[in-house]
Design an enzyme around this catalytic site. Structure first.
Site, mmCIF file in Angstrom:
data_model
loop_
_atom_site.group_PDB
_atom_site.id
_atom_site.type_symbol
_atom_site.label_atom_id
_atom_site.label_comp_id
_atom_site.label_asym_id
_atom_site.label_seq_id
_atom_site.Cartn_x
_atom_site.Cartn_y
_atom_site.Cartn_z
ATOM 1 N N GLN A 208 44.546 59.254 43.995
ATOM 2 C CA GLN A 208 46.128 59.039 44.826
ATOM 3 C C GLN A 208 45.890 59.377 46.041
ATOM 4 O O GLN A 208 44.821 59.061 46.498
ATOM 5 C CB GLN A 208 48.017 60.112 43.560
ATOM 6 N N LYS B 187 38.338 55.894 47.731
ATOM 7 C CA LYS B 187 37.730 57.349 46.771
ATOM 8 C C LYS B 187 36.531 57.115 46.377
ATOM 9 O O LYS B 187 35.582 57.663 46.367
ATOM 10 C CB LYS B 187 38.989 57.700 46.275
ATOM 11 N N ASP C 1 44.066 54.132 46.589
ATOM 12 C CA ASP C 1 43.382 53.193 47.486
ATOM 13 C C ASP C 1 42.699 53.617 48.725
ATOM 14 O O ASP C 1 43.063 52.117 49.063
ATOM 15 C CB ASP C 1 44.345 52.101 47.064
ATOM 16 N N GLY D 241 42.857 54.011 40.042
ATOM 17 C CA GLY D 241 41.883 52.857 40.119
ATOM 18 C C GLY D 241 40.613 52.773 40.492
ATOM 19 O O GLY D 241 41.023 52.438 42.358
ATOM 20 N N HIS D 242 39.788 53.497 40.631
ATOM 21 C CA HIS D 242 38.126 53.841 41.879
ATOM 22 C C HIS D 242 37.255 52.704 41.831
ATOM 23 O O HIS D 242 36.589 52.770 41.171
ATOM 24 C CB HIS D 242 38.584 55.216 41.833
HETATM 25 P P1 GDP Z 1 40.654 53.797 45.436
HETATM 26 O O1 GDP Z 1 41.409 54.773 44.749
HETATM 27 O O2 GDP Z 1 40.431 55.026 46.152
HETATM 28 O O3 GDP Z 1 38.755 54.457 45.469
HETATM 29 O O4 GDP Z 1 40.199 52.988 45.879
HETATM 30 P P2 GDP Z 1 40.538 51.221 45.380
HETATM 31 O O5 GDP Z 1 39.221 51.398 44.707
HETATM 32 O O6 GDP Z 1 41.416 50.828 44.365
HETATM 33 O O7 GDP Z 1 40.413 50.283 46.513
HETATM 34 C C1 GDP Z 1 39.623 50.388 47.421
HETATM 35 C C2 GDP Z 1 39.220 48.806 47.285
HETATM 36 O O8 GDP Z 1 37.936 48.816 48.633
HETATM 37 C C3 GDP Z 1 38.208 48.293 46.036
HETATM 38 O O9 GDP Z 1 38.192 47.352 45.867
HETATM 39 C C4 GDP Z 1 37.088 48.445 46.884
HETATM 40 O O10 GDP Z 1 35.577 47.970 46.163
HETATM 41 C C5 GDP Z 1 36.933 48.312 48.535
HETATM 42 N N1 GDP Z 1 36.317 49.248 49.369
HETATM 43 C C6 GDP Z 1 35.938 50.147 49.659
HETATM 44 N N2 GDP Z 1 35.435 50.286 50.677
HETATM 45 C C7 GDP Z 1 35.720 49.153 51.543
HETATM 46 C C8 GDP Z 1 34.828 48.989 52.900
HETATM 47 O O11 GDP Z 1 34.619 49.434 54.027
HETATM 48 N N3 GDP Z 1 35.307 47.688 53.399
HETATM 49 C C9 GDP Z 1 36.249 46.511 52.167
HETATM 50 N N4 GDP Z 1 36.489 45.285 52.602
HETATM 51 N N5 GDP Z 1 36.334 46.877 51.355
HETATM 52 C C10 GDP Z 1 35.742 48.472 50.795
HETATM 53 P P1 IMO Z 2 44.489 55.956 43.352
HETATM 54 O O1 IMO Z 2 43.748 56.886 42.830
HETATM 55 C C1 IMO Z 2 47.883 53.457 44.565
HETATM 56 C C2 IMO Z 2 51.718 54.648 43.147
HETATM 57 C C3 IMO Z 2 52.140 53.925 41.892
HETATM 58 C C4 IMO Z 2 54.035 54.383 42.262
HETATM 59 C C5 IMO Z 2 53.761 55.877 42.637
HETATM 60 C C6 IMO Z 2 53.583 56.855 41.114
HETATM 61 O O2 IMO Z 2 43.940 54.087 42.718
HETATM 62 O O3 IMO Z 2 43.999 55.448 44.625
HETATM 63 P P2 IMO Z 2 52.889 57.098 38.833
HETATM 64 O O4 IMO Z 2 52.343 55.553 38.184
HETATM 65 O O5 IMO Z 2 52.347 57.522 39.758
HETATM 66 O O6 IMO Z 2 53.598 57.405 38.414
HETATM 67 O O7 IMO Z 2 53.097 56.188 40.624
HETATM 68 O O8 IMO Z 2 52.131 56.361 42.390
HETATM 69 N N1 IMO Z 2 49.966 55.647 42.548
HETATM 70 C C7 IMO Z 2 49.248 54.692 43.506
HETATM 71 N N2 IMO Z 2 49.032 53.760 44.651
HETATM 72 N N3 IMO Z 2 46.560 54.515 43.906
HETATM 73 C C8 IMO Z 2 46.547 55.241 43.165
HETATM 74 O O9 IMO Z 2 45.498 55.657 42.153
HETATM 75 C C9 IMO Z 2 48.018 55.384 42.780
HETATM 76 N N4 IMO Z 2 48.306 55.982 41.536
HETATM 77 C C10 IMO Z 2 49.882 56.002 41.588
HETATM 78 O O10 IMO Z 2 51.866 52.680 42.633
HETATM 79 O O11 IMO Z 2 54.702 53.996 43.440
HETATM 80 MG MG MG Z 3 43.051 52.856 43.426
#
Ligand code: GDP
Ligand code: IMO
Ligand code: MG
Length: 421
Positions: free
Chosen positions: A222, A15, A12, A39-40
């Site tokens: 991840q 990415k 998270d 979840g991107h």
């Molecule tokens: P990913 O899994 O690495 O793609 O990240 P996620 O989407 O799960 O979580 C990142 C969250 O931060 C999302 O809700 C993005 O919209 C938000 N986000 C990304 N870059 C920034 C930033 O620079 N500032 C803020 N406030 N939010 C951001």
């Molecule tokens: P993105 O790509 C954050 C965590 C789960 C759990 C562990 C194992 O959005 O960054 P799994 O379902 O893979 O067997 O869970 O890994 N986890 C993540 N945490 N971002 C993710 O993906 C994750 N994918 C798995 O919360 O602790």
């Molecule tokens: Mg994510």
């Protein structure tokens, strides 16, 4: 050449946003591991999308998107995901390629994930319950089903054979909280839907692209601290989240790997169980969660929040061979009086700069450096050099500690809130 972007923390990091931001420089964006546990999030033109299995280049009209062999695919989830993007990308089918060697997440894998977690009680991993662990277990156990199998005329009986073993295991767990009939109906419907897509021998495709001089971006899911080998085992995911996973997850040779971009947040989060040295249990931790909207993009779960962990970050950079750093969510720290960052761990009676081999059995106490915060209304418009001195001090402290340049700074979820230095 294949450049890589991946998360350096516990997932998270942002990415999705950065993959989408960088996509115009690439012909192909490819996912190489993970599955719908990811979840991107992407935000542009006032719209917000969350992608689970589809690469983050899908919203750019000139880019091909590959779901590689290292990914695990749940046809049901993929169908739902396509449903969410198809209005925005009516021609998505021409630009979405799926490896025939990617393994399938079956309904019984999801049930097994839930049964296994339930059996662990308080020791549970905190998995996303998407069936990731059981699917990868079948893959290395040589009993998995793959995308290419759905084209077999006898797929239904191949499926029955695989799931019979799962059902015996589920019975052994004593787990009954599921409706397999309903899930199978949705599964077979989604399998038919999947057949209408470009299912390919992706290792040939990607190597042809390389031979033609096309630029490829491998998008990690991840984070490095969730890696099956080097993460906080056993509180990890079941795939190789590191740059090393790109080769086996796409079928390319190491010599084709170009730049590795490592993404990190200006602080740390983790969702699910497991060690998290810099976790904050106080008001600051709650503020980070509230201001940073730190709730899972896939599961909606609260993310645990804490200060930046430079010991873990440096470890991740070493493992990935990071060339350039990308810092996300600096804006979440805007207006804070003081900011901390862990520069060492205290364990076994001494101070260390290495991550211990087992953080579960060797709990660590972080040693912090203190940094003065910057103003509330800092933004990117005037460029890096005009930004608050305190902000630049924080950036440069990180660069010095890690030994790599921070080449991109993100100060908001939208595409335009991104500064390339
Ligand atoms: P990913 O899994 O690495 O793609 O990240 P996620 O989407 O799960 O979580 C990142 C969250 O931060 C999302 O809700 C993005 O919209 C938000 N986000 C990304 N870059 C920034 C930033 O620079 N500032 C803020 N406030 N939010 C951001
Ligand atoms: P993105 O790509 C954050 C965590 C789960 C759990 C562990 C194992 O959005 O960054 P799994 O379902 O893979 O067997 O869970 O890994 N986890 C993540 N945490 N971002 C993710 O993906 C994750 N994918 C798995 O919360 O602790
Ligand atoms: Mg994510």
């Amino acid at each position: 050449m294949v450049d890589v972007i991946l998360g350096l923390q516990w997932g998270d990091e942002g990415k999705g946003k950065i993959a989408d931001f960088l996509t115009p420089q690439y012909h192909v964006v490819a996912r190489f591991q993970g599955g719908p546990n990811a979840g991107h999030s992407l935000e542009f033109e006032g719209k917000k999308f969350v992608l689970n299995t589809i690469p983050s280049g899908i919203f750019r009209q000139d880019t091909l998107n590959l779901i590689g062999n290292g990914v695990v695919i749940d046809p049901v989830r993929l169908q739902q995901e396509i449903g969410r993007i198809s209005d925005e990308c009516p021609n998505y089918k021409e630009r979405l390629l799926i490896s025939k060697k990617a393994h399938l997440i079956l309904p019984t894998h999801r049930i097994l994930d839930a049964a296994s977690e339930a059996s662990k009680g308080v020791g549970k991993i905190g998995s996303t319950l998407r069936g990731i662990g059981p699917t990868y277990r079948d893959k290395v156990g040589r009993s998995g089903l793959r995308v290419g199998d759905i084209l077999h005329s006898d797929f239904a009986s191949i499926y029955r054979q695989a799931t019979a073993a799962h059902l015996r295991l589920i019975e052994h767990y004593g787990y009954t909280d599921f409706d397999l009939k309903a899930e199978e109906i949705a599964f077979f419907e989604a399998v038919e839907f999947l057949k209408g897509h470009q299912l390919i021998n992706s290792e040939y495709f990607i190597n042809d692209c390389i031979a033609q001089g096309k630029k490829i971006l491998a998008e990690g899911a991840q984070g490095s601290m969730l890696d099956i080998e080097f993460g906080t085992y056993p509180f990890v995911t079941s795939s190789t989240t590191l740059s090393g996973g790109v080769c086996s997850g796409l079928g390319i040779a190491p010599k084709h790997i170009g730049k590795v971009y490592g993404i990190f947040k200006a602080y740390c989060t983790r969702v699910g169980s497991g060690p998290f040295p810099t976790e904050l249990f106080d008001q600051t931790g709650e503020d980070l969660r509230r201001i940073g909207h730190e709730y899972g993009a896939t599961t909606g779960r609260e993310r645990r929040c804490g200060w930046l962990d430079l010991v873990a970050l440096k470890y991740a950079c070493m493992l990935n061979g990071v060339d350039e750093l990308i810092m996300m969510k600096g804006d979440v720290l805007n207006g804070m009086d003081n900011i901390s960052a862990a520069t060492a761990y205290q364990y076994e009676g001494a101070e260390h700069k290495q991550v211990p081999s087992n953080m579960v059995n060797t709990p660590v106490e972080p040693v912090y450096s203190q940094h003065k915060g910057w103003s509330k209304d800092i933004d990117l418009i005037k460029g890096y050099d005009a930004m608050d001195q305190e902000f630049r001090d924080y950036i440069e402290y990180i660069e010095q500690y890690i030994g790599h340049r921070i080449s991109v700074i993100s100060m908001g979820p939208e595409r335009e809130k991104t500064l390339q230095r």
